[in-house]
Design a protein around this motif. Structure first.
Motif, PDB file in Angstrom:
ATOM      1  N   ALA A  86       0.594  -1.010   0.219  1.00 29.19           N
ATOM      2  CA  ALA A  86       0.155   0.041  -0.087  1.00 29.19           C
ATOM      3  C   ALA A  86       0.948   1.361  -0.083  1.00 29.19           C
ATOM      4  CB  ALA A  86      -0.923  -0.040   1.105  1.00 29.19           C
ATOM      5  N   LEU A  87       1.895   1.200   0.847  1.00 28.31           N
ATOM      6  CA  LEU A  87       2.943   2.355   0.755  1.00 28.31           C
ATOM      7  C   LEU A  87       3.794   2.470  -0.488  1.00 28.31           C
ATOM      8  CD1 LEU A  87       4.520   1.971   4.529  1.00 28.31           C
ATOM      9  CD2 LEU A  87       2.826   3.674   3.722  1.00 28.31           C
ATOM     10  N   HIS A  88       3.694   1.330  -1.346  1.00 29.93           N
ATOM     11  CA  HIS A  88       4.668   1.481  -2.513  1.00 29.93           C
ATOM     12  C   HIS A  88       3.644   2.105  -3.514  1.00 29.93           C
ATOM     13  CE1 HIS A  88       7.638   0.366  -5.424  1.00 29.93           C
ATOM     14  NE2 HIS A  88       6.761   0.327  -6.256  1.00 29.93           N
ATOM     15  N   VAL A  89       2.343   1.574  -3.538  1.00 27.39           N
ATOM     16  CA  VAL A  89       1.389   2.088  -4.378  1.00 27.39           C
ATOM     17  C   VAL A  89       1.109   3.632  -4.251  1.00 27.39           C
ATOM     18  CG1 VAL A  89      -1.298   2.091  -5.098  1.00 27.39           C
ATOM     19  CG2 VAL A  89       0.337   0.042  -4.857  1.00 27.39           C
ATOM     20  N   LYS A  90       1.030   4.207  -3.031  1.00 30.25           N
ATOM     21  CA  LYS A  90       0.898   5.534  -2.669  1.00 30.25           C
ATOM     22  C   LYS A  90       2.006   6.542  -3.222  1.00 30.25           C
ATOM     23  CE  LYS A  90       0.062   8.709   1.121  1.00 30.25           C
ATOM     24  NZ  LYS A  90      -0.195   8.608   2.695  1.00 30.25           N
ATOM     25  N   TYR A  91       3.217   5.711  -2.840  1.00 29.24           N
ATOM     26  CA  TYR A  91       4.604   6.474  -3.168  1.00 29.24           C
ATOM     27  C   TYR A  91       4.462   6.700  -4.787  1.00 29.24           C
ATOM     28  CZ  TYR A  91       9.413   7.909  -3.750  1.00 29.24           C
ATOM     29  OH  TYR A  91      10.536   8.344  -4.264  1.00 29.24           O
TER      30      TYR A  91
END
Length: 229
Positions: A86-91
């Motif tokens: 999720a953090l990767h997608v947000k970034y």
């Protein structure tokens, strides 16, 4: 006494490790000169990589022979699937990349080679083989982040890749890497004893680590060649 296998693994392929940790892709990230299309290509492939990386840690649960090993692997798998992704997608969204777009991108041959090698070592070997194959990524990124923030050529202010540098250099990720190193040492001691080099398995483990390290180099090379494939 634990089997402090990690320093021996790095020393066994010192030239490859140096080429990986201080790769041109990393140096350009650190000083902010990396072309943005290269970084977007890397981010997209890294999204696909994380999917297989999660599979490898899920496999570690099945390969574990002790409950504490299973719990550690489950914790990492949960963190990857339910938090890191999720953090990767947000970034990536900050770089104009949506999850749907990334999911549709074909895997680069370098990505396929690396991820499938790790999974193969896990399927064909035991938990120690799998963890050794995973180590260059898990622990290597922490070393990369640590040297970046200390290197005089690193530019933090105004660097478009500042968030990436801070993510892998901060205490939270350094703790994750330390936990992974501790798990490898514990698993090594249980399976080959406290003197890894004296083990009959040392040569195979050394080769696994070096191969995974060279595949990491190939992943950085891929990042510098976004048009390939």
């Amino acid at each position: 006494m634990s089997a402090d296998i990690y320093p021996h693994l790095k020393a066994s392929c010192a030239d490859a490790w140096e080429a990986y940790i201080h790769h041109a892709f990393c140096r350009q990230l650190a000083n902010g000169s990396l072309p943005e299309d290269c970084f977007r290509h890397y981010l997209t492939q890294d999204y696909l990589f994380l999917i297989h990386f999660s599979r490898a840690w899920a496999l570690a649960v099945a390969k574990a022979e002790h409950l504490d090993e299973m719990r550690h692997a489950v914790t990492v798998t949960d963190a990857l699937l339910n938090h890191e992704m999720a953090l990767h997608v947000k970034y990536c969204a900050e770089w104009g990349l949506t999850e749907d777009q990334m999911a549709e991108v074909a895997e680069d041959p370098a990505n396929i080679a690396y991820t499938r090698y790790v999974l193969d070592r896990g399927h064909s070997g035991d938990l120690l083989d799998l963890l050794v194959a995973l180590a260059p990524c898990v622990i290597g990124y922490a070393e990369i982040g640590a040297w970046m923030v200390k290197h005089p050529d690193t530019r933090i202010e105004g660097n478009p890749y500042r968030a990436w540098i801070e993510m892998y250099s901060d205490a939270e990720y350094q703790e994750v890497a330390a936990g992974a190193r501790g798990l490898i040492e514990k698993v090594a001691e249980r399976r080959i004893g406290a003197e890894p080099i004296a083990s009959g398995r040392w040569n195979t483990l050394r080769q696994t680590f070096e191969t995974a390290t060279r595949l990491e180099i190939g992943f950085w090379d891929m990042g510098l060649a976004p048009a390939r494939g």
